[in-house]
Write a protein that holds these residues in place. Structure first.
Motif, PDB file in Angstrom:
ATOM      1  N   CYS A  41       0.914  -1.725   2.142  1.00 40.98           N
ATOM      2  CA  CYS A  41       1.717  -0.776   1.367  1.00 40.98           C
ATOM      3  C   CYS A  41       2.861  -0.275   2.246  1.00 40.98           C
ATOM      4  O   CYS A  41       2.623   0.322   3.306  1.00 40.98           O
ATOM      5  N   PRO A  42       4.120  -0.487   1.858  1.00 38.84           N
ATOM      6  CA  PRO A  42       5.245  -0.077   2.708  1.00 38.84           C
ATOM      7  C   PRO A  42       5.412   1.433   2.816  1.00 38.84           C
ATOM      8  O   PRO A  42       6.081   1.918   3.725  1.00 38.84           O
ATOM      9  N   LYS A  43       4.756   2.175   1.922  1.00 39.48           N
ATOM     10  CA  LYS A  43       4.937   3.628   1.914  1.00 39.48           C
ATOM     11  C   LYS A  43       3.969   4.364   2.821  1.00 39.48           C
ATOM     12  O   LYS A  43       4.246   5.490   3.238  1.00 39.48           O
ATOM     13  N   CYS A  44       2.807   3.748   3.117  1.00 36.08           N
ATOM     14  CA  CYS A  44       1.828   4.497   3.918  1.00 36.08           C
ATOM     15  C   CYS A  44       1.346   3.750   5.162  1.00 36.08           C
ATOM     16  O   CYS A  44       0.500   4.266   5.885  1.00 36.08           O
ATOM     17  N   ARG A  45       1.861   2.545   5.405  1.00 35.64           N
ATOM     18  CA  ARG A  45       1.388   1.787   6.574  1.00 35.64           C
ATOM     19  C   ARG A  45       1.699   2.558   7.858  1.00 35.64           C
ATOM     20  O   ARG A  45       2.716   3.261   7.956  1.00 35.64           O
ATOM     21  N   THR A  46       0.834   2.443   8.837  1.00 36.32           N
ATOM     22  CA  THR A  46       1.021   3.156  10.096  1.00 36.32           C
ATOM     23  C   THR A  46       0.988   2.152  11.250  1.00 36.32           C
ATOM     24  O   THR A  46       0.328   1.115  11.177  1.00 36.32           O
ATOM     25  N   THR A  78      -1.081  -3.277  -1.355  1.00 32.97           N
ATOM     26  CA  THR A  78      -0.580  -3.411  -2.716  1.00 32.97           C
ATOM     27  C   THR A  78      -0.008  -4.814  -2.909  1.00 32.97           C
ATOM     28  O   THR A  78       0.943  -5.203  -2.242  1.00 32.97           O
ATOM     29  N   TYR A  98       1.427  -2.984  12.511  1.00 30.37           N
ATOM     30  CA  TYR A  98       1.122  -2.061  11.419  1.00 30.37           C
ATOM     31  C   TYR A  98      -0.312  -2.242  10.943  1.00 30.37           C
ATOM     32  O   TYR A  98      -0.874  -3.337  10.992  1.00 30.37           O
ATOM     33  N   CYS A 110      -2.793   5.470   0.187  1.00 30.19           N
ATOM     34  CA  CYS A 110      -2.093   6.566  -0.490  1.00 30.19           C
ATOM     35  C   CYS A 110      -2.315   6.433  -1.991  1.00 30.19           C
ATOM     36  O   CYS A 110      -3.050   5.555  -2.453  1.00 30.19           O
ATOM     37  N   SER A 111      -1.661   7.271  -2.778  1.00 29.35           N
ATOM     38  CA  SER A 111      -1.862   7.293  -4.230  1.00 29.35           C
ATOM     39  C   SER A 111      -1.259   6.068  -4.923  1.00 29.35           C
ATOM     40  O   SER A 111      -1.573   5.790  -6.080  1.00 29.35           O
ATOM     41  N   GLU A 112      -0.399   5.340  -4.223  1.00 27.34           N
ATOM     42  CA  GLU A 112       0.290   4.204  -4.849  1.00 27.34           C
ATOM     43  C   GLU A 112      -0.266   2.848  -4.411  1.00 27.34           C
ATOM     44  O   GLU A 112       0.332   1.811  -4.700  1.00 27.34           O
ATOM     45  N   CYS A 113      -1.390   2.836  -3.706  1.00 26.00           N
ATOM     46  CA  CYS A 113      -1.963   1.571  -3.257  1.00 26.00           C
ATOM     47  C   CYS A 113      -3.481   1.656  -3.295  1.00 26.00           C
ATOM     48  O   CYS A 113      -4.052   2.704  -3.639  1.00 26.00           O
TER      49      CYS A 113
END
Length: 427
Positions: free
Chosen positions: A286-291, A328, A315, A320-323
């Motif tokens: 997920c590009p929004k929550c990867r760490t 994803t 990474y 998160c809520s979107e994955c």
């Protein structure tokens, strides 16, 4: 993800439709209906992972399964034998096809609905996640006038998607393209498609013999699954036809060995085989929550050996809520081998496996599945855990990389998934 339906007041017809439409909207690939003594468990597969979706109480279970059998064209009075069916026109999404399978088990009938989504095939090769180098090699392969091109991989690894995307390019008015499939998964205008029906004698072997008398330019075989099909496919490719097919093997080297095990003559295979496309599907981060996290000792050695790069950070999934658990969607890993004269001679002359491996993988134009996967890890597209889940590192690196094996055995880390524990023991 878990859904609770109003089973007491809502009609079964509406519940079934809502389950299927919701699964399609969630980009699921399969819906499983598993009967137990207590209830009917419903699970959906998203990005290759089965997730709990609903629990249907016993007073609705039979009616719900019967409804699925009705809309898929099955015999509702037959509960002792497996059946296959299909659901058409359930939604406005014309590019979706639902295949249904029933299997008698001790607690009733297990039904699986497979959701076939052809949007990736119709979008073309450019949208399959191929690197520029691999895309160029596939375009080169399909321009060849004859020979056999095989797409290899496990069940559910996207082999049919790749084959159909290649057929889309080859499908011109100047070519006579005939396919033999079981089943015909995607209908394409301009292509002659044959559905195998073994119960009346319309088998792969019999159909292929007839196809050769139909003046074909391109032949697509849904899957090479037995000795007879393999031999006819190879012979068809050396008589001036371009043959596309799929096969269940791990990589290019295993594909060559499998065809030889199917008693295909070495001299024929050496001259007929044009290229092998091996692929696997892995989850996309997920590009929004990867760490980002530091690499372990094993990972550093692996990156250095395979990519010749020093990688200190990669990474990892977070969630998160979107994955779903940090992922994803999915992407494909590819290994594309164009057969050259050295490999042809090696197949014909029956050289040792270690020498054949050297000829296949010690070429600047071949990117192995492991290398393609690690490049995607460095780019942040997927995680190292996903690569280790789908690729046998021991098989991919061969027998001479003892330092990688030692690091893998001696320093297992918490970041590696539990599913790799058995692989660690085998190394």
């Amino acid at each position: 993800m878990f859904r609770d339906f109003d089973y007491e007041n809502k009609p079964v017809v509406d519940i079934v439709n809502e389950m299927i439409v919701d699964a399609i909207n969630k980009n699921a690939s399969d819906i499983h209906f598993d009967p137990t003594e207590e209830c009917l468990n419903v699970r959906i597969r998203i990005d290759g992972e089965l997730l709990e979706y609903a629990k249907v109480p016993n007073f609705v279970k039979k009616n719900l399964l019967t409804r699925i059998k009705i809309i898929s064209g099955m015999n509702i009075t037959e509960t002792r034998l497996p059946q296959d069916g299909a659901i058409k026109n359930l939604t406005d999404k014309t590019d979706l096809d639902l295949r249904v399978s029933s299997l008698p088990i001790v607690d009733g009938e297990k039904i699986v609905i497979r959701i076939l989504n052809y949007t990736m095939s119709t979008a073309g090769l450019d949208n399959l996640g191929l690197s520029d180098k691999n895309l160029e090699k596939i375009n080169k392969l399909i321009k060849m006038p004859n020979g056999i091109i095989l797409v290899a991989g496990a069940t559910g690894s996207g082999k049919s998607t790749t084959v159909y995307a290649m057929l889309q390019i080859l499908n011109t008015v100047t070519r006579n393209i005939i396919t033999v499939e079981d089943p015909v998964e995607m209908k394409i205008t301009g292509i002659n498609q044959v559905q195998v029906m073994s119960d009346i004698g319309l088998t792969f072997g019999n159909t292929l013999r007839s196809i050769l008398r139909q003046d074909p330019d391109v032949i697509m075989i849904g899957e090479i699954r037995d000795d007879e099909t393999a031999r006819i496919a190879v012979r068809a490719s050396i008589t001036g036809h371009l043959v596309l097919s799929t096969i269940h093997t791990n990589n290019s080297l295993n594909t060559i060995e499998r065809l030889l095990d199917m008693e295909v003559e070495r001299y024929l295979l050496g001259s007929a085989l044009t290229g092998i496309i091996s692929q696997r599907l892995v989850k996309r981060l997920c590009p929004k929550c990867r760490t980002s996290r530091p690499t372990t000792e094993f990972e550093k050695i692996l990156f250095q050996k395979v990519l010749n790069q020093e990688v200190n950070e990669i990474y990892a999934p977070q969630g998160c809520s979107e994955c779903i658990r940090g992922y994803t969607g999915r992407i494909a890993l590819h290994e594309i081998l164009i057969i050259n004269e050295e490999v042809r001679d090696a197949i014909t002359n029956n050289i040792r496996k270690s020498e054949l491996r050297h000829l296949v993988y010690n070429r600047s134009d071949v990117t192995s599945l492991l290398k393609d996967g690690l490049e995607k890890v460095v780019a942040g597209t997927t995680s190292i855990d996903e690569i280790l889940r789908v690729i046998d590192v021991n098989d991919d690196i061969g027998e001479d990389e003892e330092d990688i094996k030692a690091a893998f055995m001696g320093k297992p880390t918490e970041t590696k998934p539990k599913s790799n524990e058995s692989s660690v023991e085998m190394l």
